[in-house]
Design a protein around this motif. Structure first.
Motif, PDB file in Angstrom:
ATOM      1  N   CYS A  47       0.850  -1.185   0.000  1.00 52.83           N
ATOM      2  CA  CYS A  47       0.000   0.000   0.000  1.00 52.83           C
ATOM      3  C   CYS A  47       0.890   1.241   0.000  1.00 52.83           C
ATOM      4  N   PRO A  48       0.697   2.139  -0.969  1.00 53.45           N
ATOM      5  CA  PRO A  48       1.492   3.365  -0.967  1.00 53.45           C
ATOM      6  C   PRO A  48       1.269   4.144   0.319  1.00 53.45           C
ATOM      7  N   ARG A  49       2.355   4.708   0.837  1.00 53.71           N
ATOM      8  CA  ARG A  49       2.259   5.512   2.052  1.00 53.71           C
ATOM      9  C   ARG A  49       2.727   6.924   1.775  1.00 53.71           C
ATOM     10  N   ALA A 124       1.775   9.695   9.096  1.00 54.50           N
ATOM     11  CA  ALA A 124       2.256   8.783   8.060  1.00 54.50           C
ATOM     12  C   ALA A 124       1.178   7.724   7.907  1.00 54.50           C
ATOM     13  N   THR A 125       0.610   7.624   6.720  1.00 52.91           N
ATOM     14  CA  THR A 125      -0.525   6.734   6.518  1.00 52.91           C
ATOM     15  C   THR A 125      -0.500   6.142   5.128  1.00 52.91           C
ATOM     16  N   GLY A 126      -1.244   5.074   4.969  1.00 50.03           N
ATOM     17  CA  GLY A 126      -1.430   4.515   3.647  1.00 50.03           C
ATOM     18  C   GLY A 126      -2.420   5.355   2.866  1.00 50.03           C
ATOM     19  N   LEU A 127      -2.254   5.355   1.574  1.00 51.99           N
ATOM     20  CA  LEU A 127      -3.140   6.134   0.711  1.00 51.99           C
ATOM     21  C   LEU A 127      -4.595   5.751   0.935  1.00 51.99           C
ATOM     22  N   TRP A 128      -4.873   4.470   1.212  1.00 52.55           N
ATOM     23  CA  TRP A 128      -6.244   4.043   1.447  1.00 52.55           C
ATOM     24  C   TRP A 128      -6.882   4.798   2.599  1.00 52.55           C
ATOM     25  N   GLY A 129      -6.080   5.148   3.595  1.00 55.23           N
ATOM     26  CA  GLY A 129      -6.627   5.740   4.811  1.00 55.23           C
ATOM     27  C   GLY A 129      -7.019   7.197   4.708  1.00 55.23           C
ATOM     28  N   CYS A 130      -6.652   7.869   3.606  1.00 54.46           N
ATOM     29  CA  CYS A 130      -6.916   9.314   3.565  1.00 54.46           C
ATOM     30  C   CYS A 130      -7.278   9.823   2.173  1.00 54.46           C
ATOM     31  N   ALA A 172      -8.396 -11.913  -2.984  1.00 52.18           N
ATOM     32  CA  ALA A 172      -8.006 -11.671  -4.381  1.00 52.18           C
ATOM     33  C   ALA A 172      -8.538 -10.326  -4.869  1.00 52.18           C
ATOM     34  N   TYR A 173      -9.767 -10.004  -4.494  1.00 54.49           N
ATOM     35  CA  TYR A 173     -10.363  -8.719  -4.862  1.00 54.49           C
ATOM     36  C   TYR A 173      -9.544  -7.562  -4.280  1.00 54.49           C
ATOM     37  N   LEU A 174      -9.188  -7.657  -2.991  1.00 54.79           N
ATOM     38  CA  LEU A 174      -8.401  -6.599  -2.360  1.00 54.79           C
ATOM     39  C   LEU A 174      -7.012  -6.490  -2.975  1.00 54.79           C
ATOM     40  N   ALA A 175      -6.427  -7.605  -3.361  1.00 54.14           N
ATOM     41  CA  ALA A 175      -5.120  -7.570  -4.031  1.00 54.14           C
ATOM     42  C   ALA A 175      -5.224  -6.799  -5.341  1.00 54.14           C
ATOM     43  N   ASP A 176      -6.294  -7.026  -6.095  1.00 57.47           N
ATOM     44  CA  ASP A 176      -6.501  -6.284  -7.349  1.00 57.47           C
ATOM     45  C   ASP A 176      -6.702  -4.795  -7.081  1.00 57.47           C
ATOM     46  N   GLU A 177      -7.476  -4.458  -6.044  1.00 61.70           N
ATOM     47  CA  GLU A 177      -7.700  -3.058  -5.693  1.00 61.70           C
ATOM     48  C   GLU A 177      -6.387  -2.384  -5.280  1.00 61.70           C
ATOM     49  N   LEU A 178      -5.568  -3.109  -4.525  1.00 57.27           N
ATOM     50  CA  LEU A 178      -4.300  -2.582  -4.080  1.00 57.27           C
ATOM     51  C   LEU A 178      -3.385  -2.297  -5.271  1.00 57.27           C
ATOM     52  N   LYS A 179      -3.390  -3.191  -6.261  1.00 57.86           N
ATOM     53  CA  LYS A 179      -2.598  -2.971  -7.473  1.00 57.86           C
ATOM     54  C   LYS A 179      -3.082  -1.719  -8.198  1.00 57.86           C
ATOM     55  N   ALA A 180      -4.374  -1.499  -8.214  1.00 59.44           N
ATOM     56  CA  ALA A 180      -4.942  -0.349  -8.927  1.00 59.44           C
ATOM     57  C   ALA A 180      -4.508   0.975  -8.311  1.00 59.44           C
TER      58      ALA A 180
END
Length: 183
Positions: A47-49, A124-130, A172-180
């Motif tokens: 996850c990008p931070r 400092a957070t993951g991109l998903w969090g903000c 598997a779905y979350l892995a694809d979302e993370l790649k996106a």
């Protein structure tokens, strides 16, 4: 759930470690370095931070221009599972390690984001969090020319039983979302 209409989900959100077998959890998603356990884990991706802060905080404390400037700032420390008290930044082959100590520690990721929006420090957070807070301007990304090491995300399954197909499909779905979002 729209992809699998018959799927029923019991989502338990917590930033603490669960006993997957005792609590009847089919799959847990964990960020950061995994501790030794008897569970089976699959890395889903990274996850990008980034470091973020509110416009109000930056108006009071100043905008850091390079990693060394962070020494003069307050940090909001996240869930203990995230574990790090420092970050490695990279730019043009140069790597810089910065340690951070927070005046405020919060055990739930949503709380750290709310504290950053309230102007209590740098997070400092993951991109998903903000993502929402970045898009509406309540948080500002810091040091955009410097890359921060991403954090690994794992699907963790209880070792005592085979993973259910629905749990594997969700992972598997979350892995694809993370790649996106990593692109």
């Amino acid at each position: 759930m729209s992809m699998h209409p018959a799927l029923h989900v019991d989502l338990r959100m917590a930033d603490n470690r669960q006993d997957l077998i005792v609590e009847g959890v089919d799959v847990a998603f964990r960020f950061g370095t995994l501790k030794d356990s008897n569970a089976t884990a699959t890395m889903l991706g990274r996850c990008p931070r980034m470091l973020v802060a509110s416009p109000d905080y930056l108006a009071r404390a100043g905008m850091p221009v390079e990693p060394g400037d962070l020494a003069d700032h307050s940090f909001i420390m996240g869930p203990p599972g995230a574990g790090v008290r420092g970050w490695t930044f990279e730019k043009g082959g140069q790597r810089v390690m910065v340690r951070g100590e927070g005046r405020l520690s919060i055990s739930l990721n949503e709380g750290t984001t709310a504290a950053a929006v309230a102007g209590l420090g740098i997070l400092a957070t993951g991109l998903w969090g903000c993502r929402v807070e970045l898009s509406d301007g309540r948080l500002i990304p810091l040091l955009p020319d410097w890359a921060v090491e991403p954090i690994e995300m794992y699907a963790v399954y209880p070792a005592a039983r085979a993973a259910r197909p629905a749990a594997r499909a969700l992972a598997a779905y979350l892995a694809d979302e993370l790649k996106a979002i990593s692109v």
